[in-house]
Design an enzyme around this catalytic site. Structure first.
Site, short mmCIF file in Angstrom:
data_model
loop_
_atom_site.label_atom_id
_atom_site.label_comp_id
_atom_site.label_asym_id
_atom_site.label_seq_id
_atom_site.Cartn_x
_atom_site.Cartn_y
_atom_site.Cartn_z
CG ASP A 94 13.56 60.54 25.28
OD1 ASP A 94 13.72 59.36 25.60
OD2 ASP A 94 12.43 61.05 25.03
N GLY A 96 12.34 62.90 28.81
CA GLY A 96 12.37 62.51 30.21
C GLY A 96 11.30 61.48 30.52
N GLY A 97 10.39 61.25 29.57
CA GLY A 97 9.27 60.33 29.79
C GLY A 97 9.75 58.94 30.15
CG PHE A 98 12.56 55.23 28.61
CD1 PHE A 98 13.88 54.94 28.93
CD2 PHE A 98 11.69 54.18 28.36
CE1 PHE A 98 14.34 53.64 28.98
CE2 PHE A 98 12.14 52.86 28.40
CZ PHE A 98 13.46 52.59 28.72
CG ASP A 148 6.75 59.44 26.14
OD1 ASP A 148 7.59 60.06 26.83
OD2 ASP A 148 7.02 58.46 25.43
CD GLN A 190 4.41 55.34 24.73
OE1 GLN A 190 4.42 54.10 24.76
NE2 GLN A 190 5.53 56.07 24.87
CG ASP A 267 17.64 56.17 21.07
OD1 ASP A 267 16.42 55.98 20.92
OD2 ASP A 267 18.23 56.02 22.16
CB CYS A 305 36.28 47.93 10.63
SG CYS A 305 35.66 49.29 11.66
CB CYS A 307 36.87 52.14 13.68
SG CYS A 307 37.27 50.71 14.69
CB CYS A 310 39.62 47.81 12.85
SG CYS A 310 38.10 47.13 13.56
CG HIS A 335 34.59 47.86 16.14
ND1 HIS A 335 35.00 47.76 14.82
CD2 HIS A 335 33.65 46.89 16.32
CE1 HIS A 335 34.37 46.76 14.23
NE2 HIS A 335 33.52 46.21 15.13
#
Ligand SMILES: CNc1nc2cc3c(=O)[nH]c(N)nc3c(CCN)c2[nH]1
Ligand SMILES: [Zn+2]
Length: 372
Positions: A94, A96-98, A148, A190, A267, A305, A307, A310, A335
């Site tokens: 990303d 850096g905008g956020f 952004d 946006q 994400d 599951c 993982c 579990c 998990h």
């Protein structure tokens, strides 16, 4: 022939759901897909081999954090983000905008740059579109997001329009500055919750030659119904043959609802953040394992599951959290990441089999059953 292309394999007849493959120099990304967040070069509490074992194809890093610490030149000298983290698959960073607007203490935003005080050492940092791309190229990620101007909601139409128009100009500067065809560039739409602004922003960004398009400015506190409405209003103006990425989303139900509205990539920190807080995602809804009710429960978190969490009982995991043991957050992060990847894998199969609507209904009914 670009190093990147999106292969749209199947479209659901009843909804906007799509099944595809985003091909990158570090391997294919199956879509719809979920990207675990590795903000500071690590998916918190989980080794990179374990991240791969959860079924993840692409992970996310953050320019803002890595530029502040250890510094993008240090990452470059450590061989780049892939070598430093030991991740051989695709990485998206990303811009850096956020973070600048949510973590940095904003000093000012001008046409030239966003200037902020580092939340780490208080230094004044200037982030321009060109600098953001320069940093992402140094990190060596496969996909770079444009810088952004993300504003907090609710905001008046004037402020939303101003930030949206600046984001379009900054996107253009990012594209003009970019000089690596080994790195895809994604634009970010946006426009707040205003469908007219979203359509205008999407039209302007799709007139430029980006490799993919993100829906930004959402998952910032708005109602889910508003997120779904704006996502649909945005994807309808995005090209079908490019990947669409909804940033910062979301809960399991948000993934399915937005797949239905034409989103390919997601994400979110929820699987790991909730995992650290003893909340496990299951087909019967979230379960807070710290609660005493699980004290002698011998069942795994989720029957079936695969993982490593579990392999243990809920009672054991509750004990770990109760005793403040590190292994608790680690196991539940693994998990939850596995849960999200299995959900995306089942989603891809449901779209291929033309039964996505039925699948979505079944999943939501299970999550609402909340018996545990
Ligand atoms: C958790 N909610 C959320 N909303 C986002 C919007 C943007 C957004 O509008 N722009 C950028 N650059 N990033 C965003 C992120 C960070 C994604 N990892 C967001 N996260
Ligand atoms: Zn599990």
């Amino acid at each position: 022939m670009s190093n990147f292309h999106f292969d749209l394999q199947h479209r659901d007849a009843a909804t906007g759901a799509r099944r595809g493959v985003f091909v990158t120099p570090h391997g294919p990304v199956q879509t719809p897909g979920f990207m675990p967040v590795g903000t500071q070069g690590t998916v918190k509490g989980v080794t990179i081999d374990q991240v791969a074992a959860t079924g993840a194809h692409m992970i996310l890093g953050n320019t803002y954090h890595l530029a502040l610490r250890p510094g993008h030149e240090t990452v470059r000298r450590l061989g780049g983000l892939h070598a430093m983290c030991g991740w051989e698959g695709p990485i998206l960073t990303d811009s850096g905008g956020f973070q600048v607007f949510s973590l940095g203490e904003i000093n000012k935003v001008t046409e030239h740059a966003a200037t902020f005080r580092s939340h780490i050492d208080g230094r004044i940092v200037e982030l321009t579109p060109e600098r953001s791309i320069e940093i992402q190229e140094a990190l060596g990620s496969d996909v770079a997001m444009v810088l952004d101007h993300v504003i907090a909601l609710p905001a008046d139409t004037g402020a939303v329009t101003d930030a949206m128009e600046r984001s379009i100009r900054w996107a253009k500067r990012c594209l003009e500055y970019a000089n690596s065809d080994l790195q895809a560039k994604f634009a970010i739409v946006q426009g707040g919750l205003d469908e007219t602004l979203r359509a205008q922003c999407a039209r302007e960004l799709t007139s430029m030659d980006f490799d993919g398009y993100a829906v930004g400015g959402l998952s910032v506190g708005e109602e889910s119904s508003e997120m779904y409405r704006v996502t649909a209003a945005t994807t309808e103006h995005l090209p079908a043959d490019h990947p669409r990425y909804l940033m910062g989303v979301g809960r399991p139900i948000d993934l399915l609802e937005n797949v239905a509205r034409g989103i390919d990539l997601f994400d979110c920190v929820m699987p790991t953040r909730n995992g650290r807080n003893s909340i496990a995602f299951t087909d019967a809804g979230p379960v807070k394992l710290r609660n005493a009710v699980h004290r002698e429960d011998r069942r795994p978190v989720e029957q079936g599951c695969p993982c490593i969490a579990c392999r243990h009982s809920r009672g054991y995991i509750r004990h770990l959290f109760n005793a403040g043991e590190m292994l608790g957050p680690i196991l539940l992060s693994i998990h939850n990441l596995t849960y999200y990847q299995r959900l995306m894998s089942e989603t891809r199969s449901a779209i291929e089999a033309d039964r996505f609507e039925e699948f979505r209904r079944e999943k939501i009914a299970g999550w609402n059953s909340a018996t545990t």
